[in-house]
Design an enzyme around this catalytic site. Structure first.
Site, PDB file in Angstrom:
ATOM      1  N   LEU A 275       6.610  -9.130  -2.345  1.00  0.00           N
ATOM      2  CA  LEU A 275       5.372  -9.455  -2.219  1.00  0.00           C
ATOM      3  C   LEU A 275       4.831  -7.779  -2.555  1.00  0.00           C
ATOM      4  O   LEU A 275       5.645  -6.603  -1.829  1.00  0.00           O
ATOM      5  CB  LEU A 275       4.397  -9.565  -1.146  1.00  0.00           C
ATOM      6  CG  LEU A 275       5.371 -10.969  -0.496  1.00  0.00           C
ATOM      7  CD1 LEU A 275       4.968 -11.184   1.164  1.00  0.00           C
ATOM      8  CD2 LEU A 275       4.276 -12.077  -1.758  1.00  0.00           C
ATOM      9  N   ASP A 276       4.031  -7.280  -2.537  1.00  0.00           N
ATOM     10  CA  ASP A 276       3.299  -5.680  -3.143  1.00  0.00           C
ATOM     11  C   ASP A 276       3.238  -5.138  -1.633  1.00  0.00           C
ATOM     12  O   ASP A 276       3.583  -5.583  -0.572  1.00  0.00           O
ATOM     13  CB  ASP A 276       2.130  -5.425  -3.269  1.00  0.00           C
ATOM     14  CG  ASP A 276       1.761  -5.987  -4.867  1.00  0.00           C
ATOM     15  OD1 ASP A 276       2.700  -6.454  -5.245  1.00  0.00           O
ATOM     16  OD2 ASP A 276       1.008  -6.495  -5.584  1.00  0.00           O
ATOM     17  N   MET A 277       3.380  -3.925  -1.274  1.00  0.00           N
ATOM     18  CA  MET A 277       3.941  -3.093  -0.007  1.00  0.00           C
ATOM     19  C   MET A 277       2.342  -3.553   0.496  1.00  0.00           C
ATOM     20  O   MET A 277       2.331  -3.846   2.288  1.00  0.00           O
ATOM     21  CB  MET A 277       3.438  -1.389  -0.314  1.00  0.00           C
ATOM     22  CG  MET A 277       3.236  -0.930   1.245  1.00  0.00           C
ATOM     23  SD  MET A 277       4.125   0.405   1.035  1.00  0.00           S
ATOM     24  CE  MET A 277       2.698   0.775   0.279  1.00  0.00           C
ATOM     25  N   ASP A 278       1.609  -3.776  -0.072  1.00  0.00           N
ATOM     26  CA  ASP A 278       0.091  -4.038   0.536  1.00  0.00           C
ATOM     27  C   ASP A 278      -0.334  -5.050   0.718  1.00  0.00           C
ATOM     28  O   ASP A 278      -1.826  -5.808   1.802  1.00  0.00           O
ATOM     29  CB  ASP A 278      -1.321  -3.632   0.222  1.00  0.00           C
ATOM     30  CG  ASP A 278      -1.745  -2.131  -0.095  1.00  0.00           C
ATOM     31  OD1 ASP A 278      -0.610  -1.134   0.388  1.00  0.00           O
ATOM     32  OD2 ASP A 278      -2.061  -2.042  -1.431  1.00  0.00           O
ATOM     33  N   THR A 279       0.405  -6.476   0.757  1.00  0.00           N
ATOM     34  CA  THR A 279       0.013  -7.657   0.931  1.00  0.00           C
ATOM     35  C   THR A 279       0.938  -7.965   1.282  1.00  0.00           C
ATOM     36  O   THR A 279       1.815  -8.328   1.765  1.00  0.00           O
ATOM     37  CB  THR A 279       0.360  -8.516  -0.495  1.00  0.00           C
ATOM     38  OG1 THR A 279      -0.298  -8.674  -1.590  1.00  0.00           O
ATOM     39  CG2 THR A 279       0.248 -10.007  -0.396  1.00  0.00           C
TER      40      THR A 279
END
Length: 434
Positions: A275-279
């Protein structure tokens, strides 16, 4: 709640501990043997016991055991991990509050008038409130990343349930984290007379409780472990945390890194997907190479079902549909992806509008479900923001939207797949965090 660590091999040692307690008939069987087990079998006298298996700095196995709360009036006993509250600090606390509170109660009972009695009881109530606040400040909760946090900061509004911080799992992990040990396995069992509600019975095994333990364990591990067995782990990742470590020490902290501190034998690159860091949201990690291989096969053959929830800026008029667009890395603006009909890789996403909402600041957003059929980098963020997609960036998107305020409003809500070893169909879902 699922145990924060696998039960094996701690379960075997816990069974042995049960036998030692029953055979020796005392709790402090490694000490003077002055604390008999009889009190546990009086009505309401049962308590939780736990065992943790950890690795020392040289790879040696370390066994730890703990009892919940105090044991027959003893905060600490030889051979058992220590209470989170220092014993000398606890003695000072009793001297500061316990005696005055009891004296006020005695004086209230002997009061000559109702007004005097109420005044004394009000003073006792206020002193009890101060005593409780002071007592909670004696707890310093250790975290896996080397911090110490206050007990009250863990619970919403500082409303700490009675007995929080005294449970077996908390004691065991606190000792391990403050003594440079790597926990690898934990098991807890109930010992003594069954609880009044019959939810816990003698010698039965249970995971840590949701009300008191789960918030503290989440804070200690800074990971929300939704499920685990001998083959896989499912983590509900926080926004802002990497799935896997990046390059350089500043990008080392990740789900993988934190899990490896707890479970040193995890295979390298144990995350099955990212998962993206921001997600935020559900992430699958494998405990064995075989489980990792089989889960990868399911992803590559599109046998894993994933759904996301997001808040998109503005009002999306489409109720549902499918987005298919080609993207590739923008090499001049890493990690941005760019639309490229010739060299881009095609990504496919199904979407379903839930509703339009008005935020506290007055802005309108659209709550949306996404069902990605492919797993391209930044796929959902691009399919939301790009004019050939929905044309509405995800709220808080610092790469394709109008910048991050508090977080990216994208969450991996649900996962379903076949267990990589048993073949059982498994489904996991989380609450929306926004």
């Amino acid at each position: 709640m699922n145990p924060p660590l696998p039960e094996y091999p701690a379960l075997t040692h816990a069974l042995l501990l049960q036998q030692l307690l029953l055979t020796n008939r005392v709790v402090d069987f490694e000490g003077e043997g002055k604390v008999p087990i009889d009190g546990f079998f009086f009505p309401g006298g049962g308590a939780m016991f736990g065992v943790l298996v950890a690795l020392g700095q040289h790879g040696n196995e370390v066994l730890l055991k703990a009892f919940s709360g105090s044991c027959m009036g003893h905060l600490n006993l030889p051979g058992w991990v220590t209470h989170l509250v220092d014993e000398e600090a606890y003695t000072r606390y009793l001297g500061l509050f316990d005696v005055p509170i009891k004296e006020l109660g005695i004086r209230a009972e002997a009061a000559h008038t109702e007004e005097e009695r109420r005044g004394l009881l009000a003073r006792r109530s206020e002193l009890s409130r101060k005593a409780l606040s002071h007592y909670r400040e004696l707890y310093n909760i250790a975290t896996i990343d080397g911090r110490n946090i206050r007990l009250e900061s863990i619970f919403p509004g500082g409303k700490v349930p009675t007995g929080s911080g005294d449970c077996c799992a908390i004691k065991l992990l606190q000792y391990a984290l403050t003594h440079h040990l790597h926990p690898i396995s934990m098991a807890e069992f109930f010992f003594g007379a069954p609880t009044k509600d019959s939810r816990r019975s003698h010698l039965s095994f249970y995971g840590p409780c949701d009300e008191k333990c789960k918030p503290i364990l989440h804070a200690m591990l800074t990971l929300d472990i939704v499920y685990q067995d001998s083959h896989i782990i499912i983590v509900n990742k926080d926004a802002g945390l990497l799935s896997v470590p990046g390059r350089g020490p500043q990008k080392r902290d990740s789900v993988e890194t934190r899990l490896r501190l707890l479970m040193p034998d995890l295979p390298l690159q144990c995350a099955v997907h990212r998962l993206d860091m921001d997600t935020s949201g559900l992430l699958i990690l494998a405990k064995t190479k075989e489980a990792h291989k089989r889960m990868n096969k399911q992803f590559s053959e599109k046998q894993v079902s994933k759904s996301y929830v997001a808040l998109l800026e503005g009002v999306v008029t489409q109720e549902k549909g499918k987005i298919e667009l080609p993207f590739r890395l923008d090499v001049n603006h890493r990690p941005h992806q760019m639309y490229d009909a010739q060299q881009g890789k095609w990504g496919t996403t199904l979407f379903q509008r839930i509703r339009v909402e008005r935020r506290a600041d007055g802005s309108l957003v659209t709550r949306m479900y996404f069902f990605p059929l492919t797993g391209r980098t930044h796929q959902l963020r691009l399919h939301s923001a790009h004019e050939k997609g929905l044309g509405h960036p995800i709220k808080g998107d610092r790469l394709y939207g109008h910048g991050m305020q508090d977080r990216l409003y994208l969450h991996a809500k649900a996962l379903s797949f076949h267990h990589p070893i048993t073949g059982e169909w498994m489904e996991f879902s989380t609450d929306d965090p926004f």
